[in-house]
Motif scaffolding. Structure first.
Motif, short mmCIF file in Angstrom:
data_model
loop_
_atom_site.label_atom_id
_atom_site.label_comp_id
_atom_site.label_asym_id
_atom_site.label_seq_id
_atom_site.Cartn_x
_atom_site.Cartn_y
_atom_site.Cartn_z
N ALA A 1 0.91 -1.16 0.09
CA ALA A 1 -0.23 -0.12 -0.05
C ALA A 1 0.89 1.32 -0.11
O ALA A 1 0.19 2.43 0.29
CB ALA A 1 -0.93 0.03 1.07
N GLY A 2 2.11 1.11 -0.38
CA GLY A 2 2.98 2.56 -0.53
C GLY A 2 2.99 2.88 0.92
O GLY A 2 3.41 2.39 1.93
N LEU A 3 2.79 4.35 1.08
CA LEU A 3 2.88 5.08 2.18
C LEU A 3 1.88 4.70 3.31
O LEU A 3 2.12 4.68 4.31
CB LEU A 3 2.46 6.57 1.60
CG LEU A 3 3.54 7.28 1.16
CD1 LEU A 3 3.14 8.83 0.53
CD2 LEU A 3 4.97 7.48 1.69
N GLY A 4 0.80 3.75 2.80
CA GLY A 4 -0.05 3.32 3.66
C GLY A 4 0.57 2.33 4.70
O GLY A 4 -0.22 1.76 5.39
N ASN A 5 1.56 1.52 4.14
CA ASN A 5 2.11 0.38 4.74
C ASN A 5 2.73 0.92 6.29
O ASN A 5 2.42 0.29 7.19
CB ASN A 5 3.42 -0.13 4.07
CG ASN A 5 2.98 -1.05 2.91
OD1 ASN A 5 1.59 -1.32 2.90
ND2 ASN A 5 3.71 -1.32 2.01
N ALA A 6 2.88 2.19 6.49
CA ALA A 6 3.54 2.73 7.66
C ALA A 6 2.33 2.58 8.72
O ALA A 6 2.54 2.26 9.88
CB ALA A 6 3.84 4.16 7.51
N ARG A 7 0.95 2.76 8.26
CA ARG A 7 -0.08 2.53 9.28
C ARG A 7 -0.63 1.00 9.49
O ARG A 7 -0.98 0.50 10.46
CB ARG A 7 -1.26 3.43 8.67
CG ARG A 7 -2.54 3.21 9.51
CD ARG A 7 -3.63 3.96 9.13
NE ARG A 7 -4.25 3.79 7.74
CZ ARG A 7 -4.98 2.74 7.41
NH1 ARG A 7 -5.53 2.06 8.15
NH2 ARG A 7 -5.31 2.56 5.94
N LEU A 8 -0.52 0.38 8.21
CA LEU A 8 -1.00 -1.19 8.34
C LEU A 8 -0.14 -2.00 8.90
O LEU A 8 -0.47 -2.96 9.42
CB LEU A 8 -1.43 -1.18 7.06
CG LEU A 8 -2.56 -0.64 6.16
CD1 LEU A 8 -2.52 -0.86 4.90
CD2 LEU A 8 -3.81 -0.79 6.79
N ALA A 9 1.06 -2.04 8.71
CA ALA A 9 2.21 -2.91 9.15
C ALA A 9 2.33 -3.19 10.43
O ALA A 9 2.17 -4.47 10.75
CB ALA A 9 3.68 -2.53 8.59
N PRO A 10 1.84 -2.43 11.30
CA PRO A 10 1.99 -2.54 13.01
C PRO A 10 0.63 -3.59 13.22
O PRO A 10 0.68 -4.43 14.16
CB PRO A 10 1.96 -1.26 13.65
CG PRO A 10 2.62 -0.21 12.79
CD PRO A 10 2.19 -0.90 11.30
N MET A 11 -0.31 -3.47 12.49
CA MET A 11 -1.45 -4.30 12.98
C MET A 11 -1.17 -5.61 12.50
O MET A 11 -1.91 -6.65 13.23
CB MET A 11 -2.53 -3.94 11.76
CG MET A 11 -3.08 -2.33 11.81
SD MET A 11 -4.35 -2.19 10.77
CE MET A 11 -4.66 -0.44 10.88
N VAL A 12 -0.14 -6.18 11.84
CA VAL A 12 0.20 -7.76 11.91
C VAL A 12 1.70 -7.89 12.18
O VAL A 12 2.38 -8.95 11.65
CB VAL A 12 -0.02 -8.01 10.30
CG1 VAL A 12 -1.56 -8.18 9.90
CG2 VAL A 12 0.89 -7.03 9.56
N GLY A 13 2.09 -7.00 13.21
CA GLY A 13 3.39 -7.31 13.67
C GLY A 13 4.52 -7.02 12.86
O GLY A 13 5.69 -7.47 13.17
N LEU A 14 4.60 -6.03 12.03
CA LEU A 14 5.41 -5.46 11.22
C LEU A 14 5.78 -4.14 11.30
O LEU A 14 5.22 -3.41 11.95
CB LEU A 14 5.04 -5.94 9.51
CG LEU A 14 5.00 -7.45 9.21
CD1 LEU A 14 4.24 -7.65 7.85
CD2 LEU A 14 6.54 -7.98 9.19
N ASP A 15 6.82 -3.81 10.58
CA ASP A 15 7.28 -2.20 10.56
C ASP A 15 7.60 -2.03 9.08
O ASP A 15 8.59 -2.46 8.40
CB ASP A 15 8.58 -2.14 11.59
CG ASP A 15 9.03 -0.96 11.66
OD1 ASP A 15 8.19 -0.04 11.57
OD2 ASP A 15 10.39 -0.75 12.02
#
Length: 377
Positions: A216-230
């Motif tokens: 998700a491009g820049l959206g990954n910053a928000r989404l990644a922590p939801m699944v234990g990622l950074d």
């Protein structure tokens, strides 16, 4: 996984429908997966809309040799990807690999390029990354239309380019023919790991899946922590000028200028730290145009037909992030600012690895864990 809702028909959900997400979705579908793409649509800060369509190798990887190797591998595989897209989408994306130039407008620029390339190639075998430092005369012999202000250039035979709009269309067409369920205007608000899989929720409702790929491009910053990622990514603004179509004069791509197969000239030579601002700025465009005309004086006679800006997706060190979640197996994150260059890798190498459930060890250097290594005293 066991169905938990009527919409749980996907084996894998790809969040993000740009060049990166589209390439991964195509690679997954070609290997038999049932794939759904959840895409924000035109409201997204889509880096793909601003891509320069270069398949670029020569200057990449200073500080991370793995990135240089990864970029070169993708450039080599691009011939195969172009054939796949032609076969599966019926579209020629105008891929070519004639070699690319970096033009320099001062002796200082040329010397800086020389030092950078030397440092880059001290990291790895020169035979694997050939390049030449050319003076004005030799540059002019190869590029007769350059202006007198060009003092020299760096040339590498590894570089190429494609038609960016045709690539985007081909990825969409190929994934559709492969049965990928593309859902626009579907912003993912939450991802909840449950029962060995994931629930993705938003205004679109809910979808259950066994695996999820965050592209998700820049959206990954928000989404990644939801699944234990950074995914500590930030925007870097870039602006582009496109001229009217003109007779072919520039066969080789440059890092800042390229002529498309349709005749228009693209000029892109800016990087700005302006947050999420995408307003086109006249001062920046003026500098870009002035440098371009010094490189190729004939550009001064062409009309500008379009200008726009877009946001690159930049990690703290500028290199890609490929990661899989340890706490939530089946969740992956993919972030890069060279989605076109790396598209062949994403279709042909990364997607099959994701489908198998584990990233190859060769991608370990791209884990976001590199940002959390304690500093040595």
């Amino acid at each position: 996984m066991t169905a938990h809702s009527p919409s749980s028909e996907a084996d894998i959900v790809v969040v993000g429908g740009g060049v990166v997400g589209g390439a991964i979705a195509l690679g997954l579908a070609r290997n038999g997966a049932r794939v759904t793409i959840l895409d924000e649509g035109d409201v997204a800060f889509r880096a793909s809309r601003g891509n320069f369509a270069l398949i670029w190798v020569q200057s990449k990887g200073l500080g991370m040799p793995d990135y240089a190797m990864w970029s070169r591998r993708s450039a080599e595989q691009w011939h195969q990807l172009a054939a796949v897209l032609n076969d599966e989408a019926g579209l020629d994306v105008a891929h070519s690999q004639p070699g690319g130039f970096m033009l320099c407008l001062s002796e200082g620029e040329l010397e800086q390029r020389r030092k950078t390339m030397q440092r880059l190639h001290n990291q790895m075998s020169l035979a694997e990354f050939p390049y030449e430092i050319l003076d004005h005369a030799e540059t002019r012999r190869r590029l007769p239309d350059i202006g007198p202000d060009v003092v020299g250039s760096v040339y590498s035979p590894l570089d190429g380019h494609v038609n960016s709009l045709k690539l985007f269309r081909a990825l969409r067409e190929a994934t559709q023919r492969r049965g990928v369920d593309y859902r626009p205007n579907c912003t993912v608000e939450s991802i909840v790991p449950r029962d060995g899989g994931f629930f993705l929720r938003g205004a679109f409702g809910e979808i259950a899946t066994a695996k999820v790929v965050l592209a998700a491009g820049l959206g990954n910053a928000r989404l990644a922590p939801m699944v234990g990622l950074d995914a500590p990514v930030k925007p870097s603004k870039g602006q582009i000028i496109v001229t009217e179509k003109t007779a072919p004069f520039l066969h080789n791509p440059m890092v800042t200028i390229r002529q498309t197969d349709e005749g228009g000239v693209m000029i892109g030579d800016s990087q700005e730290d302006r947050g999420f601002d995408t307003v086109v700025g006249q001062p920046i465009l003026s500098v870009m145009a002035e440098r371009a005309v010094r490189m190729f004086p004939r550009l001064a006679g062409l009309n500008v037909v379009r200008t726009w800006s877009a946001l690159r997706v930049m990690s703290p060190d500028g290199f890609p992030i490929y990661d899989q979640s340890e706490s939530c197996p089946g969740a992956f994150v993919v972030t890069c600012h060279s989605g076109v260059t790396l598209a062949a890798n994403h279709v042909l190498t990364l997607a099959p690895a994701i489908l198998s459930g584990a990233l190859p060890e060769t991608l370990a250097a791209f884990s976001a864990r590199r940002f959390h290594v304690p500093a040595h005293s």
